[in-house]
Motif scaffolding. Structure first.
Motif, PDB file in Angstrom:
ATOM      1  N   GLU A  52       0.822  -1.205   0.000  1.00  0.00           N
ATOM      2  CA  GLU A  52       0.000   0.000   0.000  1.00  0.00           C
ATOM      3  C   GLU A  52       0.863   1.264   0.000  1.00  0.00           C
ATOM      4  O   GLU A  52       2.014   1.241   0.425  1.00  0.00           O
ATOM      5  CB  GLU A  52      -0.909  -0.002   1.232  1.00  0.00           C
ATOM      6  N   TYR A  72      -2.754  -6.510  -0.634  1.00  0.00           N
ATOM      7  CA  TYR A  72      -3.179  -5.182  -0.222  1.00  0.00           C
ATOM      8  C   TYR A  72      -2.375  -4.164  -1.021  1.00  0.00           C
ATOM      9  O   TYR A  72      -1.185  -3.980  -0.771  1.00  0.00           O
ATOM     10  CB  TYR A  72      -2.957  -5.004   1.285  1.00  0.00           C
ATOM     11  N   ALA A  74      -3.684  -0.877  -1.854  1.00  0.00           N
ATOM     12  CA  ALA A  74      -4.453   0.370  -1.796  1.00  0.00           C
ATOM     13  C   ALA A  74      -3.533   1.578  -1.964  1.00  0.00           C
ATOM     14  O   ALA A  74      -2.345   1.524  -1.664  1.00  0.00           O
ATOM     15  CB  ALA A  74      -5.194   0.469  -0.460  1.00  0.00           C
ATOM     16  N   ARG A  75      -4.118   2.637  -2.477  1.00  0.00           N
ATOM     17  CA  ARG A  75      -3.447   3.938  -2.607  1.00  0.00           C
ATOM     18  C   ARG A  75      -2.138   3.870  -3.399  1.00  0.00           C
ATOM     19  O   ARG A  75      -1.088   4.249  -2.924  1.00  0.00           O
ATOM     20  CB  ARG A  75      -3.247   4.563  -1.245  1.00  0.00           C
ATOM     21  N   ASP A  98      -7.282  -5.761  -1.914  1.00  0.00           N
ATOM     22  CA  ASP A  98      -7.672  -4.395  -1.567  1.00  0.00           C
ATOM     23  C   ASP A  98      -7.003  -3.440  -2.542  1.00  0.00           C
ATOM     24  O   ASP A  98      -5.785  -3.286  -2.539  1.00  0.00           O
ATOM     25  CB  ASP A  98      -7.255  -4.068  -0.136  1.00  0.00           C
ATOM     26  N   LEU A  99      -7.816  -2.806  -3.401  1.00  0.00           N
ATOM     27  CA  LEU A  99      -7.326  -1.844  -4.386  1.00  0.00           C
ATOM     28  C   LEU A  99      -7.925  -0.466  -4.151  1.00  0.00           C
ATOM     29  O   LEU A  99      -7.930   0.375  -5.047  1.00  0.00           O
ATOM     30  CB  LEU A  99      -7.671  -2.323  -5.799  1.00  0.00           C
ATOM     31  N   THR A 100      -8.424  -0.203  -2.948  1.00  0.00           N
ATOM     32  CA  THR A 100      -9.052   1.088  -2.669  1.00  0.00           C
ATOM     33  C   THR A 100      -8.054   2.227  -2.846  1.00  0.00           C
ATOM     34  O   THR A 100      -6.859   2.071  -2.636  1.00  0.00           O
ATOM     35  CB  THR A 100      -9.623   1.142  -1.235  1.00  0.00           C
ATOM     36  N   GLY A 101      -8.579   3.375  -3.265  1.00  0.00           N
ATOM     37  CA  GLY A 101      -7.752   4.563  -3.401  1.00  0.00           C
ATOM     38  C   GLY A 101      -6.877   4.597  -4.635  1.00  0.00           C
ATOM     39  O   GLY A 101      -5.967   5.412  -4.724  1.00  0.00           O
ATOM     40  N   ASN A 102      -7.120   3.716  -5.600  1.00  0.00           N
ATOM     41  CA  ASN A 102      -6.400   3.725  -6.871  1.00  0.00           C
ATOM     42  C   ASN A 102      -7.283   4.401  -7.922  1.00  0.00           C
ATOM     43  O   ASN A 102      -8.500   4.309  -7.849  1.00  0.00           O
ATOM     44  CB  ASN A 102      -6.075   2.298  -7.330  1.00  0.00           C
ATOM     45  N   GLU A 107     -16.856   2.142 -12.845  1.00  0.00           N
ATOM     46  CA  GLU A 107     -17.508   1.028 -12.161  1.00  0.00           C
ATOM     47  C   GLU A 107     -18.061  -0.035 -13.110  1.00  0.00           C
ATOM     48  O   GLU A 107     -17.943  -1.218 -12.855  1.00  0.00           O
ATOM     49  CB  GLU A 107     -18.636   1.567 -11.278  1.00  0.00           C
ATOM     50  N   TRP A 123     -11.873  -5.216  -2.649  1.00  0.00           N
ATOM     51  CA  TRP A 123     -12.237  -3.857  -2.293  1.00  0.00           C
ATOM     52  C   TRP A 123     -11.635  -2.931  -3.328  1.00  0.00           C
ATOM     53  O   TRP A 123     -10.438  -2.984  -3.592  1.00  0.00           O
ATOM     54  CB  TRP A 123     -11.698  -3.471  -0.921  1.00  0.00           C
ATOM     55  N   ILE A 124     -12.477  -2.081  -3.930  1.00  0.00           N
ATOM     56  CA  ILE A 124     -11.975  -1.119  -4.916  1.00  0.00           C
ATOM     57  C   ILE A 124     -12.509   0.263  -4.610  1.00  0.00           C
ATOM     58  O   ILE A 124     -13.448   0.422  -3.879  1.00  0.00           O
ATOM     59  CB  ILE A 124     -12.353  -1.521  -6.351  1.00  0.00           C
TER      60      ILE A 124
END
Length: 124
Positions: A52, A72, A74-75, A98-102, A107, A123-124
């Motif tokens: 991350e 993980y 993310a970001r 977890d790929l959140t914040g990319n 969608e 998670w995106i």
């Protein structure tokens, strides 16, 4: 007289050294300004990777991580979910992503790319 300290070793050289740890199962390289994971390609026993808050534009380099269960990432700077989903789909044990914040694509593209990821929490 106090001598000068040696200059710090660049991060990419330190990560390259990890490739010799063939039985490594868990690794956290978060917050290291990494732009590539290619140095980790030989870590076949790796089960959990936290990468991350780096500068990753691709997950390329983890093709040999067949034991990977958790990723993980993310970001970072991952932009094409469709391309990433093809690569991640080749990891048979992957269960958590977890790929959140990319800056991932829209969608509607993500939904189509998820086909075949049954049983994987993303998670995106």
């Amino acid at each position: 007289m106090i001598g000068r300290a040696a200059p710090p070793t660049p991060c990419h050289q330190q990560v390259d050294a990890l490739s010799r740890l063939e039985r490594l199962r868990r690794l956290d390289v978060s917050c290291n300004r990494l732009s590539s994971l290619s140095a980790l390609s030989s870590l076949a026993a790796l089960e959990c990777l936290a990468a991350e808050r780096n500068r990753l534009t691709s997950r390329a380099g983890l093709e040999g991580a067949g034991a990977l269960v958790e990723l993980y990432a993310a970001r970072n700077a991952l932009g094409s979910f469709r391309a990433e989903s093809r690569r991640l789909g080749k990891l048979p044990r992957l269960a958590v992503v977890d790929l959140t914040g990319n800056p991932l694509v829209q969608e509607e593209e993500v939904g189509g790319a998820m086909v075949g990821w049954v049983g994987t929490r993303v998670w995106i």
